[in-house]
Scaffold this motif. Structure first.
Motif, PDB file in Angstrom:
ATOM      1  N   TYR A 166       0.810  -1.216   0.000  1.00 44.39           N
ATOM      2  CA  TYR A 166       0.000   0.000   0.000  1.00 44.39           C
ATOM      3  C   TYR A 166       0.846   1.270   0.000  1.00 44.39           C
ATOM      4  O   TYR A 166       0.312   2.378   0.095  1.00 44.39           O
ATOM      5  N   SER A 167       2.163   1.148  -0.109  1.00 45.91           N
ATOM      6  CA  SER A 167       3.053   2.296   0.069  1.00 45.91           C
ATOM      7  C   SER A 167       3.257   3.130  -1.181  1.00 45.91           C
ATOM      8  O   SER A 167       3.585   4.314  -1.092  1.00 45.91           O
ATOM      9  N   PHE A 168       3.093   2.536  -2.364  1.00 45.95           N
ATOM     10  CA  PHE A 168       3.523   3.213  -3.582  1.00 45.95           C
ATOM     11  C   PHE A 168       2.359   3.439  -4.544  1.00 45.95           C
ATOM     12  O   PHE A 168       1.632   2.504  -4.873  1.00 45.95           O
ATOM     13  N   ASN A 169       2.210   4.666  -4.987  1.00 46.44           N
ATOM     14  CA  ASN A 169       1.151   4.948  -5.954  1.00 46.44           C
ATOM     15  C   ASN A 169       1.623   4.603  -7.362  1.00 46.44           C
ATOM     16  O   ASN A 169       2.776   4.229  -7.582  1.00 46.44           O
ATOM     17  N   ASP A 170       0.725   4.763  -8.309  1.00 49.14           N
ATOM     18  CA  ASP A 170       1.013   4.327  -9.681  1.00 49.14           C
ATOM     19  C   ASP A 170       2.190   5.061 -10.308  1.00 49.14           C
ATOM     20  O   ASP A 170       2.870   4.521 -11.184  1.00 49.14           O
ATOM     21  N   SER A 171       2.443   6.307  -9.873  1.00 47.06           N
ATOM     22  CA  SER A 171       3.530   7.076 -10.474  1.00 47.06           C
ATOM     23  C   SER A 171       4.899   6.483 -10.160  1.00 47.06           C
ATOM     24  O   SER A 171       5.865   6.707 -10.879  1.00 47.06           O
ATOM     25  N   VAL A 172       4.982   5.726  -9.073  1.00 45.13           N
ATOM     26  CA  VAL A 172       6.250   5.097  -8.699  1.00 45.13           C
ATOM     27  C   VAL A 172       6.466   3.811  -9.480  1.00 45.13           C
ATOM     28  O   VAL A 172       7.591   3.414  -9.762  1.00 45.13           O
ATOM     29  N   ARG A 173       5.376   3.169  -9.864  1.00 47.45           N
ATOM     30  CA  ARG A 173       5.454   1.850 -10.505  1.00 47.45           C
ATOM     31  C   ARG A 173       5.683   2.010 -12.009  1.00 47.45           C
ATOM     32  O   ARG A 173       4.738   1.994 -12.799  1.00 47.45           O
ATOM     33  N   HIS A 174       6.915   2.141 -12.373  1.00 44.44           N
ATOM     34  CA  HIS A 174       7.229   2.247 -13.797  1.00 44.44           C
ATOM     35  C   HIS A 174       8.464   1.402 -14.074  1.00 44.44           C
ATOM     36  O   HIS A 174       9.185   0.998 -13.176  1.00 44.44           O
ATOM     37  N   GLY A 175       8.712   1.138 -15.350  1.00 43.51           N
ATOM     38  CA  GLY A 175       9.846   0.294 -15.715  1.00 43.51           C
ATOM     39  C   GLY A 175       9.455  -1.165 -15.651  1.00 43.51           C
ATOM     40  O   GLY A 175       8.565  -1.614 -16.360  1.00 43.51           O
ATOM     41  N   ARG A 176      10.107  -1.907 -14.760  1.00 48.20           N
ATOM     42  CA  ARG A 176       9.858  -3.342 -14.655  1.00 48.20           C
ATOM     43  C   ARG A 176       8.411  -3.610 -14.262  1.00 48.20           C
ATOM     44  O   ARG A 176       7.899  -3.024 -13.302  1.00 48.20           O
ATOM     45  N   LYS A 177       7.739  -4.500 -14.969  1.00 46.12           N
ATOM     46  CA  LYS A 177       6.321  -4.737 -14.728  1.00 46.12           C
ATOM     47  C   LYS A 177       6.070  -5.376 -13.369  1.00 46.12           C
ATOM     48  O   LYS A 177       5.192  -4.939 -12.618  1.00 46.12           O
ATOM     49  N   TYR A 178       6.857  -6.406 -13.056  1.00 50.80           N
ATOM     50  CA  TYR A 178       6.680  -7.083 -11.780  1.00 50.80           C
ATOM     51  C   TYR A 178       7.916  -6.829 -10.920  1.00 50.80           C
ATOM     52  O   TYR A 178       8.977  -7.388 -11.178  1.00 50.80           O
ATOM     53  N   PRO A 179       7.815  -6.007  -9.882  1.00 47.49           N
ATOM     54  CA  PRO A 179       8.988  -5.703  -9.053  1.00 47.49           C
ATOM     55  C   PRO A 179       9.412  -6.893  -8.219  1.00 47.49           C
ATOM     56  O   PRO A 179       8.596  -7.751  -7.864  1.00 47.49           O
ATOM     57  N   ASP A 180      10.704  -6.945  -7.880  1.00 36.89           N
ATOM     58  CA  ASP A 180      11.194  -7.943  -6.942  1.00 36.89           C
ATOM     59  C   ASP A 180      11.571  -7.243  -5.636  1.00 36.89           C
ATOM     60  O   ASP A 180      11.326  -6.050  -5.458  1.00 36.89           O
ATOM     61  N   ASN A 181      12.168  -7.976  -4.716  1.00 38.03           N
ATOM     62  CA  ASN A 181      12.478  -7.432  -3.392  1.00 38.03           C
ATOM     63  C   ASN A 181      13.414  -6.232  -3.461  1.00 38.03           C
ATOM     64  O   ASN A 181      13.219  -5.247  -2.745  1.00 38.03           O
ATOM     65  N   LEU A 182      14.429  -6.320  -4.315  1.00 35.72           N
ATOM     66  CA  LEU A 182      15.374  -5.210  -4.417  1.00 35.72           C
ATOM     67  C   LEU A 182      14.716  -3.965  -5.006  1.00 35.72           C
ATOM     68  O   LEU A 182      15.079  -2.833  -4.644  1.00 35.72           O
ATOM     69  N   ASP A 183      13.745  -4.152  -5.898  1.00 33.42           N
ATOM     70  CA  ASP A 183      12.998  -3.009  -6.421  1.00 33.42           C
ATOM     71  C   ASP A 183      12.235  -2.307  -5.298  1.00 33.42           C
ATOM     72  O   ASP A 183      12.184  -1.071  -5.243  1.00 33.42           O
ATOM     73  N   PHE A 227      17.206 -15.962  -3.377  1.00 31.85           N
ATOM     74  CA  PHE A 227      16.503 -16.475  -2.207  1.00 31.85           C
ATOM     75  C   PHE A 227      16.057 -17.916  -2.434  1.00 31.85           C
ATOM     76  O   PHE A 227      16.193 -18.769  -1.551  1.00 31.85           O
ATOM     77  N   GLY A 228      15.559 -18.196  -3.621  1.00 29.51           N
ATOM     78  CA  GLY A 228      15.112 -19.553  -3.924  1.00 29.51           C
ATOM     79  C   GLY A 228      16.239 -20.558  -3.900  1.00 29.51           C
ATOM     80  O   GLY A 228      16.087 -21.673  -3.401  1.00 29.51           O
ATOM     81  N   LYS A 229      17.394 -20.178  -4.435  1.00 26.40           N
ATOM     82  CA  LYS A 229      18.545 -21.091  -4.448  1.00 26.40           C
ATOM     83  C   LYS A 229      19.009 -21.389  -3.026  1.00 26.40           C
ATOM     84  O   LYS A 229      19.345 -22.539  -2.697  1.00 26.40           O
ATOM     85  N   TYR A 230      19.024 -20.363  -2.175  1.00 22.59           N
ATOM     86  CA  TYR A 230      19.458 -20.576  -0.794  1.00 22.59           C
ATOM     87  C   TYR A 230      18.475 -21.499  -0.062  1.00 22.59           C
ATOM     88  O   TYR A 230      18.894 -22.441   0.624  1.00 22.59           O
ATOM     89  N   LEU A 231      17.185 -21.244  -0.205  1.00 19.37           N
ATOM     90  CA  LEU A 231      16.198 -22.106   0.443  1.00 19.37           C
ATOM     91  C   LEU A 231      16.345 -23.551  -0.027  1.00 19.37           C
ATOM     92  O   LEU A 231      16.284 -24.487   0.777  1.00 19.37           O
ATOM     93  N   VAL A 235       9.063 -11.843  -2.721  1.00 15.76           N
ATOM     94  CA  VAL A 235       8.996 -13.113  -1.996  1.00 15.76           C
ATOM     95  C   VAL A 235       9.544 -12.963  -0.571  1.00 15.76           C
ATOM     96  O   VAL A 235      10.084 -11.927  -0.209  1.00 15.76           O
ATOM     97  N   GLY A 236       9.398 -14.027   0.188  1.00 19.47           N
ATOM     98  CA  GLY A 236       9.822 -14.008   1.586  1.00 19.47           C
ATOM     99  C   GLY A 236       8.639 -13.855   2.502  1.00 19.47           C
ATOM    100  O   GLY A 236       8.487 -14.580   3.485  1.00 19.47           O
ATOM    101  N   ASP A 237       7.768 -12.902   2.168  1.00 19.01           N
ATOM    102  CA  ASP A 237       6.505 -12.750   2.885  1.00 19.01           C
ATOM    103  C   ASP A 237       5.457 -13.704   2.333  1.00 19.01           C
ATOM    104  O   ASP A 237       4.453 -13.987   2.985  1.00 19.01           O
ATOM    105  N   LYS A 238       5.677 -14.215   1.150  1.00 17.69           N
ATOM    106  CA  LYS A 238       4.800 -15.137   0.433  1.00 17.69           C
ATOM    107  C   LYS A 238       5.645 -15.773  -0.658  1.00 17.69           C
ATOM    108  O   LYS A 238       6.863 -15.654  -0.627  1.00 17.69           O
ATOM    109  N   GLY A 239       5.013 -16.467  -1.600  1.00 15.45           N
ATOM    110  CA  GLY A 239       5.729 -16.885  -2.801  1.00 15.45           C
ATOM    111  C   GLY A 239       6.118 -18.342  -2.903  1.00 15.45           C
ATOM    112  O   GLY A 239       6.509 -18.788  -3.971  1.00 15.45           O
ATOM    113  N   LEU A 240       6.028 -19.107  -1.811  1.00 14.08           N
ATOM    114  CA  LEU A 240       6.386 -20.526  -1.904  1.00 14.08           C
ATOM    115  C   LEU A 240       5.202 -21.356  -2.372  1.00 14.08           C
ATOM    116  O   LEU A 240       4.061 -21.133  -1.963  1.00 14.08           O
ATOM    117  N   TYR A 241       5.485 -22.312  -3.239  1.00 16.37           N
ATOM    118  CA  TYR A 241       4.522 -23.360  -3.583  1.00 16.37           C
ATOM    119  C   TYR A 241       4.991 -24.653  -2.919  1.00 16.37           C
ATOM    120  O   TYR A 241       6.179 -25.001  -2.973  1.00 16.37           O
TER     121      TYR A 241
END
Length: 403
Positions: free
Chosen positions: A171-188, A232-236, A282-288
């Motif tokens: 809930y922290s970022f509005n649409d103006s921040v979300r540009h470039g990469r379509k699906y952000p990762d943790n570092l984004d 993160f996946g490789k380490y797990l 991931v980390g907060d979710k993301g595992l199957y």
């Protein structure tokens, strides 16, 4: 000529032999001193529960009640897999409904569900392993790993126990921040927090109170990557999944054939839910995973195969006392506490885009309940009747219907 060469050959051979012996000794020493636990095939096999054969009258009655409970849950719309284990024996295991509603393909024991927030215990254990190895400390600030992180005073132990006061990235970022990469990762996400103006308002001061927040575990997963140099996946996979024989557990970001095999879809109101904008955080979710792999995870933890018992005890120690009541949170695990503030029940649930998940453990009864659903349905969390069967009605007289 042979007599002149022969002593040189012997000396060379002797030198090579000495080098080999020294190398063998060093390798053996390194294996002995390694902090990683080598889990043998036999050990992994022993992590699985065993089916009940020839149950006595009391156990047969318990099994029949559990079967009836889940038949009624199915009529109420439950779609998913369930595993109930007590004292290492399978009281109940079953699959209900479909992996993909449109295809009408039947679920089975190998079907993989998005764990949602039930991923958090895995993240916590990954961090605790690094702490045990001395590579991370509980009082490390986030700035040790990410100097540009704009929230100061936030430490690793606060992230683990949801006491950081950080705002929720969802809930922290509005649409103006979300540009470039379509699906952000943790570092984004971390980069956004560092650069966006104004900086999103924190929920509270660090350490002041408990506030369940996905950002904490997003940051923890990023710290694991920073420290180890692995994804993160490789380490797990190398440090938790492979040692415990968890062959059906992968991150959502892993798109290999092995990782995507047997994945289900999440549904709500009978419709498949598309990929979410934040699915690759991931980390907060993301595992199957599957019910059996989750059982292996918990069983392996209690046997000390990933982290030491004293470190696991830290995970199961309640750390939130602002509000009176039995509910509490440790490091990656929720719990209901007894009067002496020790855990009576240990659990964690999850919800994300049609998936509902629950891991419930009673250490005193040596009972583990795992329920994974892929069609949003509140009955996944309605465990009271099931707990009365497994634990006895006296033990859960003060536990709410929906956990």
């Amino acid at each position: 000529m042979l007599k002149k060469v022969q002593p040189k050959v012997w000396w060379t051979a002797a030198a090579v032999l000495v080098i080999l012996l020294i190398s063998w000794g060093l390798v053996r020493k390194n294996k002995t001193d390694s902090p990683d636990v080598a889990v043998t095939g036999q050990s992994v096999k022993n992590l699985d529960p065993v089916p009940v054969t020839n149950p006595d009258a009391e156990m047969a009655a318990k099994i029949a009640k559990i079967e009836d409970i889940f038949r009624r849950k199915r009529r109420a719309g439950f779609n998913g897999n369930v595993l109930v284990v007590q004292k290492g024996k399978i009281l109940y295991q079953n699959s209900f409904g479909f992996a993909h509603m449109k295809a009408k393909d039947t679920l089975d024991a190998d079907s993989r569900f998005q764990l949602a927030s039930l991923s958090k215990p895995f993240t916590a254990v990954a961090v605790l392993k690094l702490i045990q190895e001395g590579r991370v400390a509980l009082d490390d600030s986030v700035q040790r790993f990410f100097p540009d992180f704009p929230y100061h005073g936030v430490k690793v132990d606060m992230l683990l126990s949801h006491r950081s006061g950080l705002p929720n990235y969802i809930y922290s970022f509005n649409d103006s921040v979300r540009h470039g990469r379509k699906y952000p990762d943790n570092l984004d996400i971390l980069d956004w927090y560092a650069k966006v103006i104004p900086t999103p308002q924190p929920y509270n001061r660090p350490g002041r109170s408990f506030n369940y927040c996905n950002t904490n575990y997003c940051v923890l997963a990023a710290i694991v990557e920073k420290v180890t140099g692995d994804s993160f996946g490789k380490y797990l996979n190398s440090q938790i999944f492979t040692p415990l024989g968890m062959q059906n557990t992968y991150l959502v970001t892993d798109t290999t054939i092995a990782a995507t095999k047997n994945r289900t879809d999440g549904h709500q109101y009978g419709r498949r839910l598309d990929k979410d904008y934040y699915d690759e955080v991931v980390g907060d979710k993301g595992l199957y995973s599957t019910t059996m792999d989750i059982y292996r995870f918990y069983n392996g933890l209690t046997k000390g195969l990933i982290i030491e018992k004293k470190m696991l005890d830290e995970a199961f120690k309640p750390r939130s006392f602002e509000r009176a009541g039995i509910r509490n949170y440790g490091y990656g695990f929720r719990m209901h506490t007894k009067e002496d503030n020790t855990p009576r029940f240990i659990y964690h649930g999850g919800w994300w885009k049609g998936y509902n998940t629950m891991l419930w453990v009673c250490p005193e009864d040596d009972a583990v309940i795992i329920v994974l659903g892929n069609t949003y349905n509140r009955s996944t969390y309605d465990l009271r009747e099931l707990l009365e069967v497994v634990h006895g009605s006296v033990k859960i007289d003060d536990i709410e219907k929906d956990i």
